[in-house]
Design a protein around this motif. Structure first.
Motif, PDB file in Angstrom:
ATOM      1  N   VAL A   4      36.430  40.483  52.914  1.00 56.37           N
ATOM      2  CA  VAL A   4      36.723  40.458  51.481  1.00 56.37           C
ATOM      3  C   VAL A   4      35.421  40.154  50.746  1.00 56.37           C
ATOM      4  CG1 VAL A   4      38.056  39.369  49.638  1.00 56.37           C
ATOM      5  CG2 VAL A   4      39.067  39.651  51.912  1.00 56.37           C
ATOM      6  N   LEU A  36      36.921  43.004  45.598  1.00 53.61           N
ATOM      7  CA  LEU A  36      37.436  42.463  44.351  1.00 53.61           C
ATOM      8  C   LEU A  36      36.262  42.352  43.390  1.00 53.61           C
ATOM      9  CD1 LEU A  36      39.658  39.624  45.817  1.00 53.61           C
ATOM     10  CD2 LEU A  36      40.401  41.865  45.021  1.00 53.61           C
ATOM     11  N   PRO A  64      41.277  47.233  44.640  1.00 55.06           N
ATOM     12  CA  PRO A  64      42.381  47.191  43.679  1.00 55.06           C
ATOM     13  C   PRO A  64      41.882  47.458  42.266  1.00 55.06           C
ATOM     14  CG  PRO A  64      42.166  45.103  44.862  1.00 55.06           C
ATOM     15  CD  PRO A  64      41.034  45.958  45.269  1.00 55.06           C
ATOM     16  N   PRO A  68      41.110  42.100  38.320  1.00 54.91           N
ATOM     17  CA  PRO A  68      41.506  41.734  39.681  1.00 54.91           C
ATOM     18  C   PRO A  68      42.961  41.328  39.769  1.00 54.91           C
ATOM     19  CG  PRO A  68      39.418  40.737  39.113  1.00 54.91           C
ATOM     20  CD  PRO A  68      39.941  41.365  37.857  1.00 54.91           C
ATOM     21  N   ALA A  69      43.528  41.605  40.898  1.00 53.99           N
ATOM     22  CA  ALA A  69      44.954  41.355  41.104  1.00 53.99           C
ATOM     23  C   ALA A  69      45.233  39.922  41.541  1.00 53.99           C
ATOM     24  CB  ALA A  69      45.472  42.335  42.150  1.00 53.99           C
ATOM     25  N   GLN A  70      44.343  38.995  41.226  1.00 54.64           N
ATOM     26  CA  GLN A  70      44.547  37.623  41.657  1.00 54.64           C
ATOM     27  C   GLN A  70      45.620  36.903  40.845  1.00 54.64           C
ATOM     28  OE1 GLN A  70      41.402  38.885  41.043  1.00 54.64           O
ATOM     29  NE2 GLN A  70      39.890  37.892  42.318  1.00 54.64           N
ATOM     30  N   LEU A  75      47.407  39.680  44.354  1.00 54.72           N
ATOM     31  CA  LEU A  75      46.516  39.747  45.504  1.00 54.72           C
ATOM     32  C   LEU A  75      47.278  39.492  46.800  1.00 54.72           C
ATOM     33  CD1 LEU A  75      43.718  40.108  46.683  1.00 54.72           C
ATOM     34  CD2 LEU A  75      43.287  37.689  46.227  1.00 54.72           C
ATOM     35  N   THR A  76      48.173  38.533  46.765  1.00 51.78           N
ATOM     36  CA  THR A  76      48.990  38.250  47.949  1.00 51.78           C
ATOM     37  C   THR A  76      49.815  39.469  48.334  1.00 51.78           C
ATOM     38  OG1 THR A  76      49.123  35.931  47.316  1.00 51.78           O
ATOM     39  CG2 THR A  76      50.741  36.718  48.912  1.00 51.78           C
TER      40      THR A  76
END
Length: 96
Positions: A4, A36, A64, A68-70, A75-76
């Motif tokens: 990552v 990311l 993604p 960011p998809a956090q 993200l999970t």
């Protein structure tokens, strides 16, 4: 193996990453990567080093969409749906 990256490519790290990629290739261990991007300008570029690693080892790469998809568990969800291996097949309990 999953790598990552959350920062732009660092050319000073190129040799180390390629050594890892060639070792993984010789061990027949695919390396998948997830990028990311730290900023919107990096989101369109992606990571050339990560692309090379996945090409060398036969892994997969994913970037993604930005932002960011956090947030909100995004993200999970990505990690579980893309990188988690499928469950093993269930044995048929009726067979003896």
């Amino acid at each position: 193996m999953l790598v990552v990256q959350v920062s732009p490519d660092q050319t000073s790290q190129y040799n180390s990453l390629m050594n890892c990629a060639f070792t993984s290739q010789s061990l027949n261990c695919p390396v998948s990567t997830l990028y990311l991007p730290p900023t919107k300008s990096h989101a369109t570029k992606g990571s050339n080093m990560l692309k090379q690693i996945t090409n060398i080892t036969g892994g997969s790469t994913m970037k993604p969409p930005y932002p960011p998809a956090q947030t909100n568990g995004g993200l999970t969800q990505i990690l579980l749906s893309v990188y988690l291996p499928p469950p093993p097949p269930q044995a048929n309990s009726e067979q003896t």
